[in-house]
Scaffold this motif. Structure first.
Motif, PDB file in Angstrom:
ATOM      1  N   TRP A   1       0.935  -1.194  -0.075  1.00  0.00           N
ATOM      2  CA  TRP A   1       0.040   0.171   0.086  1.00  0.00           C
ATOM      3  C   TRP A   1       0.867   1.204   0.075  1.00  0.00           C
ATOM      4  N   TRP A   2       0.175   2.370  -0.437  1.00  0.00           N
ATOM      5  CA  TRP A   2       0.855   3.872  -0.313  1.00  0.00           C
ATOM      6  C   TRP A   2      -0.054   4.842   0.021  1.00  0.00           C
ATOM      7  N   LEU A   3       0.459   5.949   0.341  1.00  0.00           N
ATOM      8  CA  LEU A   3      -0.913   6.874   0.755  1.00  0.00           C
ATOM      9  C   LEU A   3      -1.052   7.903  -0.575  1.00  0.00           C
ATOM     10  N   THR A   4      -2.231   8.239  -0.759  1.00  0.00           N
ATOM     11  CA  THR A   4      -2.211   9.234  -1.867  1.00  0.00           C
ATOM     12  C   THR A   4      -3.206  10.261  -1.273  1.00  0.00           C
ATOM     13  N   ARG A   5      -3.834  11.458  -1.773  1.00  0.00           N
ATOM     14  CA  ARG A   5      -4.544  12.314  -1.368  1.00  0.00           C
ATOM     15  C   ARG A   5      -6.138  12.021  -1.846  1.00  0.00           C
ATOM     16  N   ASP A   6      -6.988  12.141  -1.077  1.00  0.00           N
ATOM     17  CA  ASP A   6      -8.637  12.013  -1.602  1.00  0.00           C
ATOM     18  C   ASP A   6      -9.138  13.437  -1.791  1.00  0.00           C
ATOM     19  N   GLU A   7      -9.595  13.710  -3.138  1.00  0.00           N
ATOM     20  CA  GLU A   7     -10.077  15.181  -3.338  1.00  0.00           C
ATOM     21  C   GLU A   7     -11.576  14.807  -3.692  1.00  0.00           C
ATOM     22  N   ASP A   8     -12.141  13.986  -3.517  1.00  0.00           N
ATOM     23  CA  ASP A   8     -13.666  13.811  -3.918  1.00  0.00           C
ATOM     24  C   ASP A   8     -14.515  14.147  -2.660  1.00  0.00           C
ATOM     25  N   THR A   9     -15.808  13.565  -2.882  1.00  0.00           N
ATOM     26  CA  THR A   9     -16.757  14.125  -1.909  1.00  0.00           C
ATOM     27  C   THR A   9     -16.991  13.125  -0.666  1.00  0.00           C
ATOM     28  N   ALA A  10     -16.402  11.910  -0.790  1.00  0.00           N
ATOM     29  CA  ALA A  10     -16.507  10.721  -0.034  1.00  0.00           C
ATOM     30  C   ALA A  10     -16.024  11.260   1.554  1.00  0.00           C
ATOM     31  N   PRO A  11     -16.393  10.290   2.532  1.00  0.00           N
ATOM     32  CA  PRO A  11     -16.035  10.639   3.962  1.00  0.00           C
ATOM     33  C   PRO A  11     -14.547  10.783   3.905  1.00  0.00           C
ATOM     34  N   TYR A  12     -14.101  11.887   4.806  1.00  0.00           N
ATOM     35  CA  TYR A  12     -12.733  12.328   5.060  1.00  0.00           C
ATOM     36  C   TYR A  12     -12.280  12.774   3.622  1.00  0.00           C
ATOM     37  N   ALA A  13     -12.927  13.243   2.838  1.00  0.00           N
ATOM     38  CA  ALA A  13     -12.209  14.000   1.344  1.00  0.00           C
ATOM     39  C   ALA A  13     -11.249  14.896   1.701  1.00  0.00           C
ATOM     40  N   GLY A  14     -10.231  14.773   0.997  1.00  0.00           N
ATOM     41  CA  GLY A  14      -8.935  15.558   1.269  1.00  0.00           C
ATOM     42  C   GLY A  14      -8.202  14.964   2.150  1.00  0.00           C
ATOM     43  N   ARG A  15      -8.447  13.686   3.010  1.00  0.00           N
ATOM     44  CA  ARG A  15      -7.349  13.116   3.947  1.00  0.00           C
ATOM     45  C   ARG A  15      -6.654  12.219   3.128  1.00  0.00           C
ATOM     46  N   PRO A  16      -5.396  12.128   3.670  1.00  0.00           N
ATOM     47  CA  PRO A  16      -4.701  10.925   2.963  1.00  0.00           C
ATOM     48  C   PRO A  16      -5.239   9.695   3.140  1.00  0.00           C
ATOM     49  N   ARG A  17      -4.930   8.825   1.642  1.00  0.00           N
ATOM     50  CA  ARG A  17      -5.762   7.463   1.536  1.00  0.00           C
ATOM     51  C   ARG A  17      -4.723   6.411   1.647  1.00  0.00           C
ATOM     52  N   VAL A  18      -5.144   5.240   2.198  1.00  0.00           N
ATOM     53  CA  VAL A  18      -4.159   4.084   1.957  1.00  0.00           C
ATOM     54  C   VAL A  18      -4.727   3.290   0.554  1.00  0.00           C
ATOM     55  N   THR A  19      -3.953   3.280  -0.343  1.00  0.00           N
ATOM     56  CA  THR A  19      -4.141   2.318  -1.510  1.00  0.00           C
ATOM     57  C   THR A  19      -3.500   1.248  -1.501  1.00  0.00           C
ATOM     58  N   ASP A  20      -4.366   0.233  -1.581  1.00  0.00           N
ATOM     59  CA  ASP A  20      -3.927  -1.120  -1.255  1.00  0.00           C
ATOM     60  C   ASP A  20      -3.989  -2.016  -2.764  1.00  0.00           C
ATOM     61  N   GLY A  21      -3.011  -1.952  -3.242  1.00  0.00           N
ATOM     62  CA  GLY A  21      -2.917  -2.745  -4.680  1.00  0.00           C
ATOM     63  C   GLY A  21      -3.078  -4.260  -4.300  1.00  0.00           C
ATOM     64  N   ALA A  22      -2.760  -4.854  -3.390  1.00  0.00           N
ATOM     65  CA  ALA A  22      -3.016  -6.296  -3.267  1.00  0.00           C
ATOM     66  C   ALA A  22      -4.650  -6.576  -3.014  1.00  0.00           C
ATOM     67  N   ALA A  23      -5.304  -5.829  -2.256  1.00  0.00           N
ATOM     68  CA  ALA A  23      -6.780  -5.737  -2.045  1.00  0.00           C
ATOM     69  C   ALA A  23      -7.582  -5.277  -3.273  1.00  0.00           C
ATOM     70  N   GLY A  24      -6.936  -4.256  -3.922  1.00  0.00           N
ATOM     71  CA  GLY A  24      -7.658  -3.660  -4.803  1.00  0.00           C
ATOM     72  C   GLY A  24      -8.704  -2.481  -4.350  1.00  0.00           C
ATOM     73  N   LEU A  25      -8.337  -2.129  -3.054  1.00  0.00           N
ATOM     74  CA  LEU A  25      -9.335  -1.002  -2.417  1.00  0.00           C
ATOM     75  C   LEU A  25      -8.273   0.157  -1.996  1.00  0.00           C
ATOM     76  N   SER A  26      -9.071   1.294  -1.957  1.00  0.00           N
ATOM     77  CA  SER A  26      -8.563   2.636  -1.325  1.00  0.00           C
ATOM     78  C   SER A  26      -9.461   3.041  -0.160  1.00  0.00           C
ATOM     79  N   TYR A  27      -8.710   3.713   1.130  1.00  0.00           N
ATOM     80  CA  TYR A  27      -9.597   4.168   1.823  1.00  0.00           C
ATOM     81  C   TYR A  27      -8.890   5.306   2.570  1.00  0.00           C
ATOM     82  N   ALA A  28      -9.764   6.257   3.110  1.00  0.00           N
ATOM     83  CA  ALA A  28      -9.020   7.317   3.606  1.00  0.00           C
ATOM     84  C   ALA A  28      -8.964   7.384   5.177  1.00  0.00           C
ATOM     85  N   ILE A  29      -8.076   7.907   5.584  1.00  0.00           N
ATOM     86  CA  ILE A  29      -7.919   8.120   7.123  1.00  0.00           C
ATOM     87  C   ILE A  29      -7.998   9.355   7.793  1.00  0.00           C
TER      88      ILE A  29
END
Length: 232
Positions: A62-90
């Motif tokens: 995984w690695w961190l990206t920034r979330d710029e959309d309107t999802a919960p915690y928009a603008g917060r760093p995201r964990v992008t997990d390529g192994a799981a195929g998911l991304s989620y904000a923290i």
């Protein structure tokens, strides 16, 4: 003569429960006692133990990206997990964990509370789960994880509903859990969401808050609601 082996699926089935963490050697126990039973591992800081992520298994991809959309915690760093195929904000105060994880998980993030305990969200991957089976599998996995992390506690179903992640079918289950500590019941919160990523694989998020007050529960839930599919 060598017997041909059947082909292996590209992704493991959903773990029920996840692989057990490695036991703590007696010499490292702060109290001087041996490894103890699972209650010692769980009660009195199950989420703290989860945040520390007892190491064994594969490294998280995984690695961190920034979330710029309107999802919960928009603008917060995201964990992008390529192994799981998911991304989620923290949210603020949470940290992604770069340590090795047990085999059931491919990434995680969380925080520790000042008074003990904490909150953690894990991601992982699994084999295909057809849409009609999502509810059954999600409820089964949630209860199994509750039994694993709270072997002497209890769990009660609070919510079970279909949802979507980036348009893909998913199902989320929330349990009210409790840990038994010296005769006292310590409330907690466990949520699990399974996503049918495509016809060949699924992914899941597991969130735990312990102790689980309204603020901690809501924070874990919003992290999981921020999930999106990793397009790569």
């Amino acid at each position: 003569m060598t017997t041909p082996q059947p082909p292996q699926p590209p992704h493991p089935p959903l773990a029920f429960p996840p692989a057990a963490p490695a036991p703590v050697p007696p010499a490292t126990s702060p109290s001087g006692r041996g490894p103890g039973n699972r209650r010692t591992m769980v009660v009195g800081g199950v989420a703290a133990a989860l945040v520390l992520l007892l190491v064994a298994g594969v490294a998280a991809g995984w690695w961190l990206t920034r979330d710029e959309d309107t999802a919960p915690y928009a603008g917060r760093p995201r964990v992008t997990d390529g192994a799981a195929g998911l991304s989620y904000a923290i949210p603020e105060g949470w940290e992604s964990d770069g340590k090795k994880l047990i085999d059931a998980f491919t990434s995680s993030a969380g925080k520790r509370n000042a008074g003990g305990g904490g909150s953690t969200v894990f991601a992982g991957r699994a084999g295909a789960v057809p849409q009609p089976a999502l509810q059954r599998q999600a409820e089964r996995a949630a209860r199994s994880n509750a039994e694993f992390f709270y072997p002497d506690g209890s769990s009660e179903l609070e919510e079970s509903r279909p949802t979507t992640v980036d348009g893909r079918p998913a199902h989320t289950v929330a349990l009210r859990v409790s840990a038994d500590k010296q005769g006292a019941s310590i409330p907690g919160h466990l949520r699990l969401t399974i996503v049918s990523v495509d016809d060949s694989r699924s992914a899941f998020l597991l969130g735990v808050a312990q102790p689980g007050g309204p603020e901690e529960n809501r924070e874990v839930d919003r992290v999981m609601e921020s999930a999106s599919l990793d397009p790569r």
